[in-house]
Design an enzyme around this catalytic site. Structure first.
Site, PDB file in Angstrom:
ATOM      1  N   VAL A  62       0.843  -1.197   0.000  1.00  0.00           N
ATOM      2  CA  VAL A  62       0.000   0.000   0.000  1.00  0.00           C
ATOM      3  C   VAL A  62       0.879   1.249   0.000  1.00  0.00           C
ATOM      4  CG1 VAL A  62      -1.754   1.277   1.303  1.00  0.00           C
ATOM      5  CG2 VAL A  62      -1.736  -1.223   1.372  1.00  0.00           C
ATOM      6  N   CYS A  63       0.482   2.257  -0.768  1.00  0.00           N
ATOM      7  CA  CYS A  63       1.125   3.578  -0.700  1.00  0.00           C
ATOM      8  C   CYS A  63       0.036   4.626  -0.918  1.00  0.00           C
ATOM      9  CB  CYS A  63       2.278   3.711  -1.691  1.00  0.00           C
ATOM     10  SG  CYS A  63       1.782   3.815  -3.417  1.00  0.00           S
ATOM     11  N   ARG A  64       0.414   5.821  -1.327  1.00  0.00           N
ATOM     12  CA  ARG A  64      -0.575   6.887  -1.511  1.00  0.00           C
ATOM     13  C   ARG A  64      -1.431   6.656  -2.745  1.00  0.00           C
ATOM     14  NH1 ARG A  64      -1.653  11.760  -3.955  1.00  0.00           N
ATOM     15  NH2 ARG A  64       0.127  11.587  -5.345  1.00  0.00           N
TER      16      ARG A  64
END
Length: 99
Positions: A62-64
């Site tokens: 997960v990231c932005r």
């Protein structure tokens, strides 16, 4: 590279599935809000912390927005891990956020 949508991740969490979520954003981004029970390993440190992960487990990165987690997914795959990228990242996440 395998991908999973934010809605699919939320659905699995709602079903009570135990997921191995790894947030690869920077510390300040994670402190601003993250998925509950996520493991935090900034992308720049991931290759140095692979020994903390289990090749018998599956991971969701997960990231932005999905770009950094895509690179993280590729790094894990290149090192023999089963990993998926959460497409759209936290921008697509509509579930609970922990601060």
């Amino acid at each position: 590279m395998k991908e999973i949508t934010a809605n699919e991740v939320q659905h699995l969490i709602d079903q009570g599935k135990k997921l191995n979520l790894i947030d690869v954003r920077e510390v300040d981004e994670v402190q601003a809000g993250h998925i509950p029970d996520v493991m935090h390993i900034p992308l720049g440190l991931l290759e140095f912390r692979l020994h903390e992960l289990n090749k018998n487990e599956s991971y969701i990165m997960v990231c932005r927005s999905g770009a950094r987690s895509g690179r993280a997914t590729q790094l894990l795959e290149d090192n023999g891990f089963d990993a998926s990228n959460m497409a759209g990242g936290m921008l697509a996440w509509e579930g609970k956020v922990q601060i």
